[in-house]
Design a protein around this motif. Sequence first.
Motif: not given
Length: 95
Positions: A48-56
Amino acid sequence: MGQSETGAVPDRLGALLRSLRLDRGMTQEELGAASGMSVRSIRDLERGVSCPRISTLRLLAHTWQLSEAQGAELHRLARAKRDGTPGRQGSAVRS
């Protein structure tokens, strides 16, 4: 209480990503090799450290061959994480 390490809502997205990976019997290293993502990126998403991009999200859905409903759940949880709103309790779609 009940907050992720980033101070936002509990990270249901990270938990779902980890669960999907483990359901497929993959290590973070194996997922990295299959998807082209770095192990650190995978680790950060699951924690939960980062939020994924739509592409991810699309890349992971393709790598895991998720159903349309499962892909939509990933997108919904990512939106909730970005907006800082909790996802619906118990709504995770698993394979």
